[in-house]
Scaffold this motif. Structure first.
Motif, PDB file in Angstrom:
ATOM      1  N   ASN A 124       0.802  -1.220   0.000  1.00  0.00           N
ATOM      2  CA  ASN A 124       0.000   0.000   0.000  1.00  0.00           C
ATOM      3  C   ASN A 124       0.835   1.271   0.000  1.00  0.00           C
ATOM      4  N   SER A 125       2.155   1.109  -0.106  1.00  0.00           N
ATOM      5  CA  SER A 125       3.034   2.280  -0.104  1.00  0.00           C
ATOM      6  C   SER A 125       2.907   3.052  -1.399  1.00  0.00           C
ATOM      7  N   ALA A 126       3.279   4.315  -1.341  1.00  0.00           N
ATOM      8  CA  ALA A 126       3.294   5.125  -2.559  1.00  0.00           C
ATOM      9  C   ALA A 126       4.287   4.520  -3.551  1.00  0.00           C
ATOM     10  N   PRO A 127       3.919   4.410  -4.815  1.00  0.00           N
ATOM     11  CA  PRO A 127       4.822   3.788  -5.787  1.00  0.00           C
ATOM     12  C   PRO A 127       6.065   4.629  -6.047  1.00  0.00           C
ATOM     13  N   ASP A 128       7.130   3.956  -6.393  1.00  0.00           N
ATOM     14  CA  ASP A 128       8.364   4.621  -6.819  1.00  0.00           C
ATOM     15  C   ASP A 128       8.258   4.849  -8.321  1.00  0.00           C
ATOM     16  N   LYS A 129       7.992   6.078  -8.718  1.00  0.00           N
ATOM     17  CA  LYS A 129       7.779   6.412 -10.119  1.00  0.00           C
ATOM     18  C   LYS A 129       9.022   7.017 -10.772  1.00  0.00           C
ATOM     19  N   SER A 130      10.140   6.890 -10.088  1.00  0.00           N
ATOM     20  CA  SER A 130      11.322   7.628 -10.517  1.00  0.00           C
ATOM     21  C   SER A 130      11.847   7.229 -11.887  1.00  0.00           C
ATOM     22  N   GLY A 131      11.437   6.070 -12.406  1.00  0.00           N
ATOM     23  CA  GLY A 131      11.923   5.624 -13.694  1.00  0.00           C
ATOM     24  C   GLY A 131      11.055   6.003 -14.879  1.00  0.00           C
ATOM     25  N   LEU A 132       9.894   6.548 -14.631  1.00  0.00           N
ATOM     26  CA  LEU A 132       9.003   6.905 -15.742  1.00  0.00           C
ATOM     27  C   LEU A 132       9.673   7.982 -16.591  1.00  0.00           C
ATOM     28  N   PRO A 133       9.802   7.763 -17.906  1.00  0.00           N
ATOM     29  CA  PRO A 133      10.578   8.668 -18.755  1.00  0.00           C
ATOM     30  C   PRO A 133       9.924  10.012 -19.025  1.00  0.00           C
ATOM     31  N   SER A 134       8.612  10.090 -18.937  1.00  0.00           N
ATOM     32  CA  SER A 134       7.933  11.369 -19.171  1.00  0.00           C
ATOM     33  C   SER A 134       6.548  11.308 -18.542  1.00  0.00           C
ATOM     34  N   ASP A 135       5.874  12.453 -18.534  1.00  0.00           N
ATOM     35  CA  ASP A 135       4.532  12.481 -17.939  1.00  0.00           C
ATOM     36  C   ASP A 135       3.492  11.819 -18.840  1.00  0.00           C
ATOM     37  N   ARG A 136       3.907  11.327 -19.995  1.00  0.00           N
ATOM     38  CA  ARG A 136       2.982  10.567 -20.830  1.00  0.00           C
ATOM     39  C   ARG A 136       2.773   9.160 -20.276  1.00  0.00           C
ATOM     40  N   PHE A 137       3.688   8.758 -19.401  1.00  0.00           N
ATOM     41  CA  PHE A 137       3.636   7.418 -18.831  1.00  0.00           C
ATOM     42  C   PHE A 137       3.011   7.474 -17.431  1.00  0.00           C
ATOM     43  N   SER A 138       2.111   6.548 -17.164  1.00  0.00           N
ATOM     44  CA  SER A 138       1.544   6.438 -15.830  1.00  0.00           C
ATOM     45  C   SER A 138       1.186   4.986 -15.572  1.00  0.00           C
ATOM     46  N   ALA A 139       1.054   4.640 -14.320  1.00  0.00           N
ATOM     47  CA  ALA A 139       0.687   3.271 -13.974  1.00  0.00           C
ATOM     48  C   ALA A 139      -0.121   3.289 -12.702  1.00  0.00           C
ATOM     49  N   GLU A 140      -1.001   2.324 -12.601  1.00  0.00           N
ATOM     50  CA  GLU A 140      -1.754   2.154 -11.376  1.00  0.00           C
ATOM     51  C   GLU A 140      -1.871   0.679 -11.064  1.00  0.00           C
ATOM     52  N   ARG A 141      -2.126   0.440  -9.807  1.00  0.00           N
ATOM     53  CA  ARG A 141      -2.295  -0.940  -9.359  1.00  0.00           C
ATOM     54  C   ARG A 141      -3.545  -0.985  -8.493  1.00  0.00           C
ATOM     55  N   THR A 142      -4.526  -1.675  -8.964  1.00  0.00           N
ATOM     56  CA  THR A 142      -5.820  -1.699  -8.295  1.00  0.00           C
ATOM     57  C   THR A 142      -5.907  -2.877  -7.329  1.00  0.00           C
ATOM     58  N   GLY A 143      -6.345  -2.581  -6.118  1.00  0.00           N
ATOM     59  CA  GLY A 143      -6.571  -3.632  -5.143  1.00  0.00           C
ATOM     60  C   GLY A 143      -5.326  -4.425  -4.801  1.00  0.00           C
ATOM     61  N   GLY A 144      -4.171  -3.825  -5.029  1.00  0.00           N
ATOM     62  CA  GLY A 144      -2.932  -4.521  -4.718  1.00  0.00           C
ATOM     63  C   GLY A 144      -2.656  -5.695  -5.621  1.00  0.00           C
ATOM     64  N   SER A 145      -3.344  -5.758  -6.765  1.00  0.00           N
ATOM     65  CA  SER A 145      -3.142  -6.902  -7.633  1.00  0.00           C
ATOM     66  C   SER A 145      -2.814  -6.447  -9.051  1.00  0.00           C
ATOM     67  N   VAL A 146      -3.810  -6.428  -9.914  1.00  0.00           N
ATOM     68  CA  VAL A 146      -3.609  -6.101 -11.328  1.00  0.00           C
ATOM     69  C   VAL A 146      -3.063  -4.689 -11.490  1.00  0.00           C
ATOM     70  N   SER A 147      -2.155  -4.547 -12.454  1.00  0.00           N
ATOM     71  CA  SER A 147      -1.581  -3.233 -12.744  1.00  0.00           C
ATOM     72  C   SER A 147      -1.766  -2.898 -14.218  1.00  0.00           C
ATOM     73  N   THR A 148      -1.951  -1.609 -14.484  1.00  0.00           N
ATOM     74  CA  THR A 148      -2.070  -1.122 -15.851  1.00  0.00           C
ATOM     75  C   THR A 148      -1.045  -0.027 -16.073  1.00  0.00           C
ATOM     76  N   LEU A 149      -0.270  -0.173 -17.126  1.00  0.00           N
ATOM     77  CA  LEU A 149       0.674   0.868 -17.557  1.00  0.00           C
ATOM     78  C   LEU A 149       0.030   1.579 -18.743  1.00  0.00           C
ATOM     79  N   THR A 150      -0.113   2.880 -18.644  1.00  0.00           N
ATOM     80  CA  THR A 150      -0.737   3.671 -19.700  1.00  0.00           C
ATOM     81  C   THR A 150       0.298   4.592 -20.324  1.00  0.00           C
ATOM     82  N   ILE A 151       0.334   4.587 -21.637  1.00  0.00           N
ATOM     83  CA  ILE A 151       1.190   5.520 -22.368  1.00  0.00           C
ATOM     84  C   ILE A 151       0.272   6.400 -23.206  1.00  0.00           C
ATOM     85  N   GLN A 152       0.302   7.681 -22.946  1.00  0.00           N
ATOM     86  CA  GLN A 152      -0.533   8.617 -23.692  1.00  0.00           C
ATOM     87  C   GLN A 152       0.247   9.224 -24.851  1.00  0.00           C
ATOM     88  N   ARG A 153      -0.469   9.516 -25.909  1.00  0.00           N
ATOM     89  CA  ARG A 153       0.135  10.195 -27.073  1.00  0.00           C
ATOM     90  C   ARG A 153       1.436   9.498 -27.469  1.00  0.00           C
TER      91      ARG A 153
END
Lengths: 115, 114
Positions: A52-81
């Protein structure tokens, strides 16, 4: 038991479109990682979730990249534009420990091609 | 900050010959060290890891690695390779305390010839 699964296995998209990549970790694993593997570049760390800790996002190359993890299980990586330089294999891994020192179990990856 | 250098991008070797894949790291903190292997058309899997204790670590498929703190190295060795060892090998490091962020090397392609 089932390993880490990722979907889709392949994705072809046009420049400027958004894409979502999914990762199903091993049941019970508290740690989840995303990497990008480009030809000749090795594995590039993107983001790390631990419980439940805040994710370490330090490797994301730009703000077009985001990720979430729902319920501590499945994760989705989204790349915009998406851009052509986003073309790579995106790997997800999960781990049973606290992350540090823990073995990572990798999924088969999603191969993304941006035209 | 930490970094991993795999000195050889490709290592060709004949079957039954010994092999060493080199890995050097830099880190300002104590580290954990890993070797992962990726066989053709397969996902990455752990080969071996060093967390603490004995500096000589044995892994799967007859591989072993030795942690050398003074030389900041974690070289991978096998006394006699097989065709099936042909794969991409990745060295990785993570901090053993504080902020955690795994760093992988660029990989070494081991090519075993008959």
């Amino acid at each position: 038991g089932a390993g880490v699964s990722q979907s889709p296995s392949n994705k072809v998209t046009e420049k400027g479109k958004d894409v979502e990549l999914r990762c199903d970790p091993i049941s019970g694993h508290t740690a989840l990682y995303w990497y990008r593997q480009s030809l000749g570049q090795g594995l590039e760390f993107l983001i790390y979730f631990q419980g439940n800790s805040a994710p370490d996002k330090s490797g994301l190359p730009s703000d077009r990249f985001s990720a979430e993890r729902t319920g501590g299980s499945v994760s989705t990586l989204t790349i915009q534009r998406t851009q052509q330089e986003d073309s790579a294999v995106y790997l997800c891994a999960s781990g049973g420990g606290a992350g540090v020192g823990g073995t990572q179990y990798f999924g088969p990856g999603t191969r993304l091609l941006v035209l | 900050a930490q970094s991993v250098t795999q000195l050889d991008s490709q290592v060709p070797v004949f079957e039954e010959a010994p092999v060493e894949l080199r890995c050097n790291y830099s880190s300002s903190v104590s580290v954990y060290l890993f070797w992962y292997v990726q066989y053709p058309n397969q996902g990455l899997q752990l080969l071996l890891k060093y967390l603490s204790g004995s500096t000589l670590v044995k892994g799967i498929n007859g591989f072993e690695a030795e942690f050398n703190k003074s030389q900041t190295s974690f070289h991978l060795r096998k006394p006699s390779v097989h065709i099936s060892d042909t794969a991409e090998y990745y060295c990785a490091v993570s901090g053993s305390g504080g902020s955690y962020r795994p760093t992988f090397g660029r990989g070494t392609s081991l090519i075993v010839h008959p």
